[in-house]
Design an enzyme around this catalytic site. Structure first.
Site, PDB file in Angstrom:
ATOM      1  N   ASP A  68      11.561  -1.619  -6.343  1.00 33.68           N
ATOM      2  CA  ASP A  68      10.675  -0.521  -6.712  1.00 33.68           C
ATOM      3  C   ASP A  68      11.339   0.724  -7.287  1.00 33.68           C
ATOM      4  O   ASP A  68      10.938   1.224  -8.324  1.00 33.68           O
ATOM      5  CB  ASP A  68       9.841  -0.117  -5.497  1.00 33.68           C
ATOM      6  CG  ASP A  68       8.842  -1.189  -5.111  1.00 33.68           C
ATOM      7  OD1 ASP A  68       9.100  -2.363  -5.390  1.00 33.68           O
ATOM      8  OD2 ASP A  68       7.811  -0.858  -4.514  1.00 33.68           O
TER       9      ASP A  68
ATOM     10  N   CYS B  29       8.700  -9.025  -4.885  1.00 34.37           N
ATOM     11  CA  CYS B  29       7.437  -9.589  -4.397  1.00 34.37           C
ATOM     12  C   CYS B  29       6.572 -10.112  -5.533  1.00 34.37           C
ATOM     13  O   CYS B  29       6.499  -9.529  -6.612  1.00 34.37           O
ATOM     14  CB  CYS B  29       6.685  -8.559  -3.578  1.00 34.37           C
ATOM     15  SG  CYS B  29       7.530  -8.125  -2.036  1.00 34.37           S
TER      16      CYS B  29
ATOM     17  N   GLU C 181       3.851   5.852   0.122  1.00 38.85           N
ATOM     18  CA  GLU C 181       2.870   4.871  -0.333  1.00 38.85           C
ATOM     19  C   GLU C 181       1.844   4.640   0.766  1.00 38.85           C
ATOM     20  O   GLU C 181       2.177   4.643   1.951  1.00 38.85           O
ATOM     21  CB  GLU C 181       3.552   3.549  -0.688  1.00 38.85           C
ATOM     22  CG  GLU C 181       4.382   3.635  -1.948  1.00 38.85           C
ATOM     23  CD  GLU C 181       4.971   2.305  -2.364  1.00 38.85           C
ATOM     24  OE1 GLU C 181       5.406   2.210  -3.518  1.00 38.85           O
ATOM     25  OE2 GLU C 181       5.005   1.367  -1.541  1.00 38.85           O
TER      26      GLU C 181
ATOM     27  N   SER D  61       1.279   1.614  -3.044  1.00 35.59           N
ATOM     28  CA  SER D  61       2.119   0.466  -3.359  1.00 35.59           C
ATOM     29  C   SER D  61       1.528  -0.260  -4.554  1.00 35.59           C
ATOM     30  O   SER D  61       0.321  -0.220  -4.798  1.00 35.59           O
ATOM     31  CB  SER D  61       2.169  -0.476  -2.154  1.00 35.59           C
ATOM     32  OG  SER D  61       2.601  -1.758  -2.536  1.00 35.59           O
TER      33      SER D  61
END
Length: 616
Positions: free
Chosen positions: A123, A195, A491, A517
């Site tokens: 991220d 992910c 988040e 997120s």
């Protein structure tokens, strides 16, 4: 003709000490005069998206040296947002972006490196390295670790795809049995990689392709697939070519600011809107544009969001498709191809391969290419074997997904919606805007009005949601969670996931000056700017106030009179030193986070540091 930066430390009698130290790293006389290229890795055993990167820097380094360069590897930190989620660890996630950018600058400038290969994935690592690359403006190629395979399990005699968000939702759903929750948890994240949905990590890795700073396939080719190795090998060879083009031929087109131009930023945002990317990408593109000294703002994003349709829908917006399915349909280049045919892209841009957009599409768009090797690469698929090893399988789909009417990627004529996957809303408590991922909002709640339930921390909101205090029709407001107010702009994946767990996913809205997120879906509106801690009007909302959300018309309105808001502002200011701070919130904030908060700007500026506060 620009001089190699590294010559500062490798040439001249007065640099004898520096050369002595370089020799101690393994350099020889033959190496002095070659370009020194930093391999910027981010391996860590804390993060599944980075756990497989340990040996990949060596792959790149070997190719750099075979091509006539000197490779020197170093590592940055990497925070796993999923593991840091839902507790105090999330305060550190966004600030880590600035630390990563600074650490890359520190290492590269301290040692006078000539160029970089950035091995990122998750991220904040890709955005941090991107910011550093545009700040330094030396030749760079990005190659990320790649997406995780989607999880799969059998529930109710049906095989379903899973990801991290499913594990979170089912873990909090009182109607789900312990055994089913455990089954989903064990199946949700089966391999190394970022992910498996279109969450922040994969969104950003796709955007580096659109910016031209990574190779075709970078955003979608699975971490586990053997084909991904070629991206690393190519990056090592190509960076030496780019470096020599700049330093030996004075070719400034090899520099990242000339590749990632404003036109490229507009293309990247167009892609983001079309694929329903994470709202976090807005923060990161705004921040990166400032590093590149490009005038790219929320206004530009708003204009694009009003004309770009949604051509791709991926988890968390649907359970049907994950990144492995995007790749089978042609990956980022496949989406760009459809956008180009719709006349929505700037064509006068180039990438790190030196190809223009039309040339890239001709060679890599599965709807155009005649290259069987390219088609074979896009058939790279999952193996369904639990592993933490890169390049560990060579499974392929039987065929490509080239169905642009009903497949994962759609043509303009068959778009999922005429409105894109992201939108900017404005109103009387979001004067500088806020962001919603429209790709994840059910059509039935694109317009929504309800009473506010106000919380001054994510923790209080979670307690209220799980405690049944939030009911259908409510608008949950979580404030003082912005870059300055959190600090760190947490988040809100747990609150949005728990609303779904409680059966309220389509019955409530959530508004915050924090962020979400990439795994968030539902009527979740974040990045409210100015944030409460900066005197934003979100800090004036009271329980019971009606809030009207109108996504089609890009509006969000607190239904309170201007006179009443002025009176509330006056009362807030009368609190003196306590003004624009949360009431009755106990939160331990470290010196490091306080330092970040002291310079942080609101989300509409990318949550970057305010240089004006430094003077000079």
């Amino acid at each position: 003709m620009p001089k190699y930066r590294s010559a500062t430390t490798t040439h001249g009698r007065n640099m004898a000490g520096a050369r002595a130290l370089w020799r101690a790293t393994g350099m020889t006389d033959a190496d002095f005069g070659k370009p020194i290229i930093a391999v910027v890795n981010s391996f860590t055993q804390f993060v599944p998206g980075h756990v497989h990167l340990r040996d990949l820097g060596k792959l790149v380094a070997e190719q750099i040296e075979a091509a006539g360069g000197v490779a020197k590897e170093f590592n940055t930190i990497a925070v796993d947002d999923g593991i840091a989620m839902g507790h105090g660890g999330m305060l550190y996630s966004l600030p880590s972006r600035e630390l990563i950018a600074d650490s890359v600058e520190y290492m590269v400038n301290a040692h006078c490196a000539d160029a970089m290969v950035c091995i990122s994935n998750c991220d904040k690592i890709t955005p941090g390295m991107l910011m550093a690359s545009l700040r330094l403006n030396i030749p760079v190629i990005f190659v990320s670790g790649g997406p995780m395979e989607a999880g799969k399990t059998k529930l109710s005699d049906q095989i379903i795809k899973l990801d991290l968000v499913d594990a979170m939702i089912q873990g909090a759903d009182p109607k789900v049995s312990d055994s089913q929750s455990d089954q989903v948890e064990r199946s949700a994240c089966p391999t190394c990689g970022s992910c498996s949905g279109m969450f922040t990590a994969n969104s950003m890795n796709c955007l580096t392709e659109a910016l031209g700073l990574s190779q075709p396939g970078n955003g979608s080719l699975l971490a586990t697939h053997a084909d991904r190795k070629q991206l690393f090998l190519n990056a090592g060879k190509r960076i030496v070519e780019l470096t020599k083009r700049y330093y030996e031929q004075n070719d400034e087109s090899a520099l990242p600011r000339n590749i990632a131009s404003k036109a490229a930023f507009e293309n990247a945002m167009t892609l983001d809107i079309a694929m329903g990317g994470s709202t976090n990408t807005v923060l990161h593109l705004l921040a990166a544009a400032q590093e590149a000294e490009i005038d790219f703002t929320m206004s530009d994003i708003d204009k694009l969001s009003r004309k770009v349709p949604q051509l791709c829908k991926v988890a968390p917006s649907t359970q049907k498709y994950h990144m492995e399915d995007v790749h089978r349909a042609g990956g980022v280049i496949g989406i760009l191809g459809e956008l180009d045919r719709a006349g929505l892209l700037n064509r006068d841009v180039k990438n790190v391969l030196g190809l223009t957009l039309p040339q890239t599409l001709e060679q890599y768009d599965v709807m155009l290419t005649q290259d069987d090797a390219v088609k074979n690469m896009f058939r790279a698929g999952p193996a369904g074997i639990r592993t933490t090893q890169a390049f560990s399988q060579d499974c392929r789909w039987d065929s490509l997904d080239d169905d642009r009417a009903n497949g994962c990627i759609r043509s303009l004529e068959h778009a999922y919606s005429k409105d894109g996957g992201l939108a900017v809303l404005y109103g009387n408590f979001a004067e500088n805007g806020c962001i919603v991922k429209t790709a994840g909002v059910d059509d039935s709640i694109l317009k929504f009005t309800g009473p506010a339930k106000v919380y001054e921390s994510q923790d209080d909101a979670v307690e209220a949601i799980l405690g049944g205090k939030v009911v259908a029709g409510d608008v949950v407001v979580i404030r003082y969670e912005g870059p300055k107010g959190g600090p760190g702009m947490q988040e809100m994946l747990y609150p949005t996931s728990f609303l779904k767990s409680m059966g309220l996913g389509k019955a409530c809205a959530l508004i915050t000056d924090g962020r979400f997120s990439g795994g968030t879906s539902g009527l979740s509106i974040g990045h409210v700017s100015p944030e409460a801690a900066s005197g934003g009007s979100i800090g004036l909302i009271e329980d019971g106030d009606l809030i009207a959300i109108d996504i089609p018309n890009r509006g969000i309105q607190l239904q309170v009179s201007d006179a009443e808001l002025a009176a509330r502002r006056e009362a807030q200011e009368a609190r003196g030193d306590k003004a624009w701070t949360p009431k009755n919130r106990e939160r331990q904030v470290s010196f490091a986070l306080c330092a970040y908060a002291s310079l942080a700007t609101s989300a509409d500026k990318g949550a970057v540091r305010d240089k004006s506060k430094l003077g000079g």
